[in-house]
Design an enzyme around this catalytic site. Structure first.
Site, PDB file in Angstrom:
ATOM      1  N   CYS B  78       0.850  -1.204   0.000  1.00 42.09           N
ATOM      2  CA  CYS B  78       0.000   0.000   0.000  1.00 42.09           C
ATOM      3  C   CYS B  78       0.879   1.244   0.000  1.00 42.09           C
ATOM      4  CB  CYS B  78      -0.903   0.023   1.221  1.00 42.09           C
ATOM      5  SG  CYS B  78      -1.690   1.616   1.467  1.00 42.09           S
ATOM      6  N   ILE B  79       0.615   2.140  -0.924  1.00 39.67           N
ATOM      7  CA  ILE B  79       1.487   3.317  -1.062  1.00 39.67           C
ATOM      8  C   ILE B  79       1.386   4.255   0.143  1.00 39.67           C
ATOM      9  CG2 ILE B  79      -0.210   4.598  -2.466  1.00 39.67           C
ATOM     10  CD1 ILE B  79       2.320   5.757  -3.942  1.00 39.67           C
TER      11      ILE B  79
END
Lengths: 134, 130
Positions: B78-79
């Protein structure tokens, strides 16, 4: 993307760890991807939606106002465990008034919080297709 | 059965990173498919290539990379969670004006929509973590 019943189970207090804040981020994304989203608040998770939160002294962001936006994202089913409230000396009056406007009923304002006991919580969970617990 | 695996805890700190890895191995050995492995919360730390545990300990990040290479797994970090915790791929490091990147081979950085898609496209989404 196809649509499924997503349930996000919130079991942790809002501050102290980042789980609650990052869970809310997934909830909002799921709604943006047009899934049928419900939330459950169990154990210390019930503290996430108590009213009058002030996290200033902890240095963590008070993200509780975001819960008020859930109705605008069509997230209208927030299941709260009555046993978890009682075990912590809380009642529904200690929770934020979270509501949504029902498009099928002339946009009448309705409560999003649904109090359920453990059996009802289990029955609701049985209807879900994807359950994520934080 | 087609699985998506969600890993919410970092390696070494919490058994669930090992358990997720062992679950993935076991599922593949049994002939199941893994649509995606998604790393969230401290789970993003499973994807750093700059981890150097003592020589007699397991190297969890490398095990993920090897499993991904062997089975063509889609390992997604997840960024937002990654940026909070200092995980960068080369493109993002450049964009942020930072002098290093640290993503292990086989991992890629993307958004939470990839997790939602995993939920819709898999028979089961299995969560590892507290």
């Amino acid at each position: 993307m196809s649509t499924k019943n997503f349930l996000f189970v919130n079991r942790k207090a809002p501050y102290g760890t980042v789980y609650a804040l990052e869970a809310l981020e997934v909830v909002l994304i799921s709604a943006a991807f047009e899934q049928n989203v419900s939330l459950a608040f169990i154990d210390d998770g019930v503290y996430q939606i108590t009213k009058g939160q002030n996290s200033r002294e902890t240095g963590m962001k008070n993200f509780s106002p975001t819960f008020r936006a859930l109705g605008d994202y069509d997230i209208t089913k927030l299941y709260v465990s009555t046993e978890s409230l009682t075990e912590r000396g809380l009642t529904v009056d200690d929770l934020m008034e979270l509501t949504y406007e029902d498009a099928d009923d002339d946009y009448a304002e309705k409560p999003s919080i649904i109090l359920v006991n453990r059996e009802e919580m289990a029955a609701m969970m049985a209807e879900q297709e994807v359950i994520l617990s934080f | 059965m087609k699985y998506t695996i969600l890993v919410n805890e970092g390696p070494y700190q919490h058994q669930s990173a090992d358990t997720a890895l062992q679950f993935a191995r076991a599922a593949l050995e049994k002939g199941h498919k893994i649509f995606r492995v998604f790393f969230y919360h401290d789970g993003v730390n499973n994807g750093t290539r700059l981890s150097v545990p003592p020589a007699d300990d397991r190297l969890i990040q490398k095990s993920w990379s090897e499993l991904a290479e062997k089975h063509g797994l889609d390992l997604v970090i997840c960024i937002a969670a990654a940026q909070r915790r200092g995980l960068m791929d080369a493109d993002e490091a450049k964009r942020q004006g930072l002098d290093a990147n640290n993503i292990a081979p086989g991992f890629r950085i993307s958004g939470l929509g990839q997790l939602v898609e995993g939920g819709t496209q898999s028979d089961r989404l299995v969560v590892f973590g507290d």
